[in-house]
Design a protein around this motif. Structure first.
Motif, PDB file in Angstrom:
ATOM      1  N   GLY A  85     -50.065   0.746   3.247  1.00 22.75           N
ATOM      2  CA  GLY A  85     -50.488   1.094   1.908  1.00 22.75           C
ATOM      3  C   GLY A  85     -49.345   1.582   1.049  1.00 22.75           C
ATOM      4  N   PRO A  86     -49.643   1.939  -0.200  1.00 27.22           N
ATOM      5  CA  PRO A  86     -48.591   2.368  -1.118  1.00 27.22           C
ATOM      6  C   PRO A  86     -47.924   3.656  -0.698  1.00 27.22           C
ATOM      7  CG  PRO A  86     -50.773   2.745  -2.052  1.00 27.22           C
ATOM      8  CD  PRO A  86     -50.975   1.943  -0.828  1.00 27.22           C
ATOM      9  N   THR A  87     -48.596   4.474   0.134  1.00 31.98           N
ATOM     10  CA  THR A  87     -47.987   5.731   0.540  1.00 31.98           C
ATOM     11  C   THR A  87     -46.804   5.535   1.450  1.00 31.98           C
ATOM     12  OG1 THR A  87     -49.575   5.860   2.335  1.00 31.98           O
ATOM     13  CG2 THR A  87     -50.134   7.026   0.315  1.00 31.98           C
ATOM     14  N   SER A  88     -46.663   4.335   2.060  1.00 28.29           N
ATOM     15  CA  SER A  88     -45.517   4.098   2.923  1.00 28.29           C
ATOM     16  C   SER A  88     -44.228   3.986   2.144  1.00 28.29           C
ATOM     17  CB  SER A  88     -45.726   2.819   3.739  1.00 28.29           C
ATOM     18  OG  SER A  88     -45.800   1.704   2.869  1.00 28.29           O
ATOM     19  N   SER A  89     -44.307   4.013   0.801  1.00 23.09           N
ATOM     20  CA  SER A  89     -43.095   3.889   0.004  1.00 23.09           C
ATOM     21  C   SER A  89     -42.326   5.200  -0.084  1.00 23.09           C
ATOM     22  CB  SER A  89     -43.439   3.424  -1.408  1.00 23.09           C
ATOM     23  OG  SER A  89     -44.269   4.363  -2.056  1.00 23.09           O
ATOM     24  N   ARG A  90     -42.884   6.292   0.413  1.00 20.13           N
ATOM     25  CA  ARG A  90     -42.143   7.557   0.420  1.00 20.13           C
ATOM     26  C   ARG A  90     -41.168   7.522   1.575  1.00 20.13           C
ATOM     27  NH1 ARG A  90     -43.911  11.349  -2.954  1.00 20.13           N
ATOM     28  NH2 ARG A  90     -45.990  11.141  -3.868  1.00 20.13           N
ATOM     29  N   VAL A  91     -39.905   7.534   1.265  1.00 19.21           N
ATOM     30  CA  VAL A  91     -38.890   7.334   2.295  1.00 19.21           C
ATOM     31  C   VAL A  91     -38.104   8.614   2.524  1.00 19.21           C
ATOM     32  CG1 VAL A  91     -36.923   5.971   3.006  1.00 19.21           C
ATOM     33  CG2 VAL A  91     -38.727   4.914   1.685  1.00 19.21           C
ATOM     34  N   ASN A  92     -38.513   9.372   3.517  1.00 18.99           N
ATOM     35  CA  ASN A  92     -37.711  10.452   4.096  1.00 18.99           C
ATOM     36  C   ASN A  92     -37.049  11.355   3.084  1.00 18.99           C
ATOM     37  OD1 ASN A  92     -36.680  11.932   6.162  1.00 18.99           O
ATOM     38  ND2 ASN A  92     -34.885  10.639   6.462  1.00 18.99           N
ATOM     39  N   GLY A 108     -30.289  12.605  -2.316  1.00 21.76           N
ATOM     40  CA  GLY A 108     -30.589  13.526  -1.234  1.00 21.76           C
ATOM     41  C   GLY A 108     -31.545  13.027  -0.188  1.00 21.76           C
ATOM     42  N   TYR A 109     -31.969  11.788  -0.262  1.00 20.21           N
ATOM     43  CA  TYR A 109     -32.890  11.259   0.739  1.00 20.21           C
ATOM     44  C   TYR A 109     -32.132  10.907   2.022  1.00 20.21           C
ATOM     45  CZ  TYR A 109     -36.473  11.004  -2.832  1.00 20.21           C
ATOM     46  OH  TYR A 109     -37.382  11.324  -3.808  1.00 20.21           O
ATOM     47  N   ARG A 110     -32.717  11.256   3.164  1.00 17.81           N
ATOM     48  CA  ARG A 110     -32.109  10.977   4.458  1.00 17.81           C
ATOM     49  C   ARG A 110     -32.901   9.889   5.177  1.00 17.81           C
ATOM     50  NH1 ARG A 110     -30.607  16.236   7.904  1.00 17.81           N
ATOM     51  NH2 ARG A 110     -29.305  14.650   8.919  1.00 17.81           N
ATOM     52  N   TYR A 111     -32.175   8.935   5.733  1.00 14.78           N
ATOM     53  CA  TYR A 111     -32.777   7.877   6.529  1.00 14.78           C
ATOM     54  C   TYR A 111     -32.411   8.151   7.986  1.00 14.78           C
ATOM     55  CZ  TYR A 111     -32.874   5.754   1.899  1.00 14.78           C
ATOM     56  OH  TYR A 111     -33.076   5.516   0.568  1.00 14.78           O
ATOM     57  N   SER A 112     -33.320   8.746   8.715  1.00 17.66           N
ATOM     58  CA  SER A 112     -33.043   9.191  10.079  1.00 17.66           C
ATOM     59  C   SER A 112     -33.450   8.179  11.131  1.00 17.66           C
ATOM     60  CB  SER A 112     -33.749  10.527  10.346  1.00 17.66           C
ATOM     61  OG  SER A 112     -33.242  11.528   9.482  1.00 17.66           O
ATOM     62  N   ARG A 113     -33.861   7.013  10.706  1.00 16.07           N
ATOM     63  CA  ARG A 113     -34.207   5.936  11.621  1.00 16.07           C
ATOM     64  C   ARG A 113     -33.751   4.621  11.018  1.00 16.07           C
ATOM     65  NH1 ARG A 113     -37.799   9.817  11.443  1.00 16.07           N
ATOM     66  NH2 ARG A 113     -38.630  10.710  13.377  1.00 16.07           N
ATOM     67  N   LEU A 116     -20.611   0.388  11.223  1.00 14.57           N
ATOM     68  CA  LEU A 116     -20.917   1.785  11.517  1.00 14.57           C
ATOM     69  C   LEU A 116     -20.618   2.665  10.315  1.00 14.57           C
ATOM     70  CD1 LEU A 116     -19.700   2.452  15.180  1.00 14.57           C
ATOM     71  CD2 LEU A 116     -21.993   2.821  14.287  1.00 14.57           C
ATOM     72  N   TRP A 117     -19.478   2.406   9.682  1.00 14.02           N
ATOM     73  CA  TRP A 117     -19.114   3.171   8.486  1.00 14.02           C
ATOM     74  C   TRP A 117     -20.161   2.994   7.387  1.00 14.02           C
ATOM     75  CZ3 TRP A 117     -17.535   1.361   3.546  1.00 14.02           C
ATOM     76  CH2 TRP A 117     -17.017   2.346   2.698  1.00 14.02           C
ATOM     77  N   LEU A 118     -20.663   1.767   7.231  1.00 16.99           N
ATOM     78  CA  LEU A 118     -21.703   1.524   6.233  1.00 16.99           C
ATOM     79  C   LEU A 118     -22.959   2.331   6.547  1.00 16.99           C
ATOM     80  CD1 LEU A 118     -21.482  -2.360   5.739  1.00 16.99           C
ATOM     81  CD2 LEU A 118     -20.473  -0.579   4.315  1.00 16.99           C
ATOM     82  N   LEU A 119     -23.390   2.328   7.804  1.00 14.51           N
ATOM     83  CA  LEU A 119     -24.601   3.061   8.173  1.00 14.51           C
ATOM     84  C   LEU A 119     -24.435   4.554   7.959  1.00 14.51           C
ATOM     85  CD1 LEU A 119     -25.620   1.169  11.456  1.00 14.51           C
ATOM     86  CD2 LEU A 119     -26.733   1.028   9.222  1.00 14.51           C
ATOM     87  N   VAL A 120     -23.275   5.082   8.308  1.00 18.08           N
ATOM     88  CA  VAL A 120     -23.018   6.515   8.113  1.00 18.08           C
ATOM     89  C   VAL A 120     -23.075   6.861   6.631  1.00 18.08           C
ATOM     90  CG1 VAL A 120     -21.269   8.318   8.334  1.00 18.08           C
ATOM     91  CG2 VAL A 120     -21.707   6.775  10.249  1.00 18.08           C
ATOM     92  N   ARG A 121     -22.518   5.999   5.786  1.00 14.93           N
ATOM     93  CA  ARG A 121     -22.537   6.246   4.343  1.00 14.93           C
ATOM     94  C   ARG A 121     -23.939   6.109   3.757  1.00 14.93           C
ATOM     95  NH1 ARG A 121     -17.936   5.358   1.340  1.00 14.93           N
ATOM     96  NH2 ARG A 121     -19.309   5.997  -0.391  1.00 14.93           N
ATOM     97  N   LEU A 122     -24.768   5.271   4.355  1.00 14.28           N
ATOM     98  CA  LEU A 122     -26.106   5.032   3.828  1.00 14.28           C
ATOM     99  C   LEU A 122     -27.130   6.057   4.302  1.00 14.28           C
ATOM    100  CD1 LEU A 122     -26.299   1.137   4.193  1.00 14.28           C
ATOM    101  CD2 LEU A 122     -26.189   2.427   2.051  1.00 14.28           C
TER     102      LEU A 122
END
Length: 498
Positions: free
Chosen positions: A45-52, A160-165, A148-154
């Motif tokens: 659903g639309p609530t899955s658009s909230r990203v970390n 301020g959003y964190r992508y922990s997965r 790896l550098w790209l993932l660390v930067r992203l």
């Protein structure tokens, strides 16, 4: 909808610099706590658009656990009527603890980045030869270090959003549906498949170690267990260790994995060189098996390149490892994580390059497909030291048990997410234990049904290659939006398409 919702959340974060404020009208569309969970693998659903959303640091740089907060405001009153602290990520094993440090990151990165697949590197040189083998190994190492550098930067966005997965980042970059389609299966297949291969490798090595100790009179005569029974012994030990609650708590296990991996990989190539390698006449000219046709040579070269590419693993765990670090606006995780990557991959390079070069120097084109460990046992098993083989097997078993933990963590996280989606509360200790025993049983059944799975490691590596080499490049273009036709745009487009 995905992009507009994400931009709306980012604008709110920039304006408030505090906790997100939601009116009663807005909160009516998000009544359940699960809908605030950043990924929601279940819901489409639309609530899955909230990203970390980045955990708010109310202590301005405190090293204590960060937390998400949801505040409900009554429109009929000027003040805040109800404050409900809510942190669904604190319920799941990957982000349950954010008190990690640089050393923990180094341990996790080495544990996930080096393993039994690296012993097959010398076999890739059989088809490529010295020049092309070293060149492809160097190119692959630099390429995966760049991604790896790209993932660390992203990991942390500008707002301020964190992508922990890894899945979270894929969903943010490609959209919820396409992101899940591209990343969910490869990530879970890589994690679960690696655990099954570690189970098969560990159980088989236990059997070999027992046989060596028995033949040399170091243990009392006992009934020899079957291969399946050794699998059962291994999985029982692995699941017992897996009762540690979260990713941070297995840091000491990753330390043991790091030490054992560096030791057994170094022992194999050092003993192969010091004991004179294989037969007296070792050939180094590339060998192409099968009919001498252009197509067969091409397929052999592609297979060798695949072996080299598969030796670099762990990208599906980089964001998870970085997610265990505490963060604040003044001290983001990027610099600490990149320091950990530099240290860990320096040690990995010092292990992999000598392993490939010295292994091929010792045995040349006589290197068996199974890798350097089998070559050492084949050429030196009769007249070499049985004790040295036993030591190598011992370190390999310990490494397999410890590496199992970090690769199983995304699977545990996904299983607990499904329970959380139903119960709307954290998993109890008994539930968590039951889920991990369930996964251990499934892995055991697969290993019994498909004991030849390690022979299919190139297939698993092929499925995981986009996660390592391609997806991060496209994610950078989608999220960071470099100038079209600029250097970064072209670099990531070309690397991603290759």
């Amino acid at each position: 909808m995905w992009n507009s919702s994400l931009m709306h959340l980012m604008q709110e974060e920039d304006k408030e610099k505090q906790v997100p404020v939601i009116s009663n009208r807005e909160s009516s569309t998000s009544q359940t706590s699960l809908e605030w969970f950043p990924v929601s693998i279940i819901s489409h659903g639309p609530t899955s658009s909230r990203v970390n959303p980045l955990e708010v640091d109310t202590h301005h740089g405190s090293s204590s656990n960060d937390y998400d907060a949801k505040i409900t405001v009554d429109d009929n009153d000027e003040g805040v009527k109800n404050v409900e602290e809510f942190n669904p990520e604190a319920w799941l094993p990957i982000t349950e603890s954010r008190n990690g440090n640089l050393y923990y990151c180094i341990f996790h990165l080495i544990s996930s980045g080096i393993g039994i697949q690296s012993l097959a590197l010398p076999f890739a040189f059989v088809s490529l030869g010295w020049v092309w083998g070293i060149m492809w190994l160097t190119v692959a190492f630099i390429w995966q270090l760049y991604t790896l550098w790209l993932l660390v930067r992203l990991h942390e966005s500008n707002s301020g959003y964190r992508y922990s997965r890894y899945l979270q980042l894929a969903m943010s970059a490609f959209g919820p549906k396409l992101g899940k389609m591209l990343a969910l299966f490869p990530v879970m297949y890589l994690s679960g498949g690696s655990c099954v291969m570690l189970l098969i490798t560990g159980g088989t090595t236990m059997q070999k170690l027992h046989q060596i100790l028995y033949e040399n009179g170091l243990i009392a005569p006992t009934r020899s267990l079957t291969t399946i029974e050794w699998y059962l012994v291994f999985i029982c030990l692995a699941i017992a260790i897996a009762q540690l609650p979260n990713l941070n708590s297995v840091a000491w296990v990753s330390l043991v994995s790091t030490i054992t991996a560096l030791v057994y990989c170094s022992l194999v190539w050092i003993l192969s060189v010091t004991e004179g390698g294989g037969p007296s006449k070792t050939e180094f000219t590339p060998v192409f098996k099968g009919p001498e046709t252009g197509l067969s040579r091409l397929m052999t070269v592609i297979s060798a390149i695949g072996i080299i590419s598969f030796s670099f693993r762990g990208h599906n765990l980089v964001l998870e490892i970085q997610g265990t670090l505490p963060t604040s606006p003044k001290d983001p995780t990027e610099r600490r994580m990149w320091k950990g990557v530099i240290v860990s991959y320096t040690l990995i390079a010092l292990c992999l390059f000598p392993l490939a070069i010295a292994g091929f120097w010792a045995y040349g084109t006589l290197m068996p497909k199974a890798g350097l460990l089998n070559a050492y046992g084949e050429f030196h098993g009769n007249h070499g030291s049985k004790l040295s083989m036993a030591v190598i097997y011992f370190f390999l078993i310990i490494n397999s048990l410890c590496s199992f933990q970090i690769y199983a963590m995304p699977v545990f996280d996904n299983l607990e997410l499904r329970v959380v989606s139903i119960r709307k509360k954290p998993c109890s200790g008994w539930t968590r234990t039951g889920l991990r025993i369930f996964f251990g049983g499934v892995a055991f059944l697969i290993s019994v049904a498909f004991p030849f799975l390690p022979l299919l490691s190139p297939l698993i590596g092929g499925i995981a290659l986009p996660i390592t080499f391609a997806y991060p490049c496209f994610m950078w273009i989608s999220i960071k939006k470099p100038a079209p036709y600029g250097s970064m745009w072209w670099l990531n487009l070309v690397l991603g398409c290759l």
